[in-house]
Scaffold this motif. Structure first.
Motif, short mmCIF file in Angstrom:
data_model
loop_
_atom_site.label_atom_id
_atom_site.label_comp_id
_atom_site.label_asym_id
_atom_site.label_seq_id
_atom_site.Cartn_x
_atom_site.Cartn_y
_atom_site.Cartn_z
N PRO A 1 0.82 -1.20 0.00
CA PRO A 1 0.00 0.00 0.00
C PRO A 1 0.86 1.26 0.00
N ALA A 2 0.48 2.22 -0.84
CA ALA A 2 1.17 3.51 -0.86
C ALA A 2 0.82 4.26 0.42
N ALA A 3 1.79 5.00 0.96
CA ALA A 3 1.57 5.71 2.22
C ALA A 3 2.02 7.16 2.10
N GLU A 4 1.34 8.00 2.85
CA GLU A 4 1.67 9.43 2.91
C GLU A 4 1.63 9.83 4.39
N LEU A 5 2.73 10.45 4.87
CA LEU A 5 2.85 10.82 6.26
C LEU A 5 3.00 12.33 6.37
N HIS A 6 2.21 12.93 7.25
CA HIS A 6 2.27 14.38 7.47
C HIS A 6 2.33 14.62 8.97
N GLU A 7 3.32 15.41 9.41
CA GLU A 7 3.50 15.66 10.83
C GLU A 7 3.17 17.11 11.17
N THR A 8 2.40 17.30 12.23
CA THR A 8 2.10 18.62 12.77
C THR A 8 2.64 18.65 14.21
N PRO A 9 2.63 19.80 14.86
CA PRO A 9 3.11 19.83 16.25
C PRO A 9 2.30 18.94 17.20
#
Length: 146
Positions: free
Chosen positions: A41-49
């Motif tokens: 599976p393709a994955a996308e990771l986004h980090e916020t505080p």
């Protein structure tokens, strides 16, 4: 006889470009299904505080076919794909099947509160909202200058 000028930094630069090119084209090994076709599976990771948001593309499955396990440091998603395609043309029926299990473990860039994870699965997209642990939110790192 001619002199050839030795430029060590040019050689290092060339080596670095070749290593970067090698790692850009690298894909991690994946598990193969019973038909030999790999699925990851393709994955996308986004980090916020406050949190880490993870999206995985897992088409052709229902939520009940997925197993999502979350630790403070990683997310593991596994399941089994069962797919069938049927076409009829001029009295001929063509059928294709794809079966196989998959497992993807994604290490997280910060510790999370794994007991407060929110998950939604719709139209083949798994969305995970992973709130960061309090210690990670307030973490300050002192940088020493030499």
């Amino acid at each position: 006889m001619s002199l050839i000028r030795f430029e060590p930094f040019r050689e290092i630069d060339t080596l670095q470009r070749e290593m970067n090119r090698l790692f850009e084209n690298f894909t991690p090994p994946v598990e193969r299904g019973s038909n030999g076709v790999a699925f990851m599976p393709a994955a996308e990771l986004h980090e916020t505080p406050e949190a880490i948001h993870l999206r995985l593309e897992i088409p052709g499955l229902e939520a009940k076919d997925l197993d999502v396990q979350v630790t403070a440091e990683a997310v593991a998603v596994s399941g089994e794909r069962r797919s069938e395609t049927k076409t009829e043309d001029k009295g001929i029926t063509r059928s294709e099947f794809r079966y196989g299990s998959f497992r993807r473990v994604i290490p997280l860039p910060a510790r999370i509160q794994n007991d407060k994870v929110e998950a939604k699965y719709k139209d083949g997209i798994l969305n995970l909202n992973l709130p960061k642990a309090e210690a990670e939110k307030n973490r300050v790192v002192k940088v020493s200058l030499d």
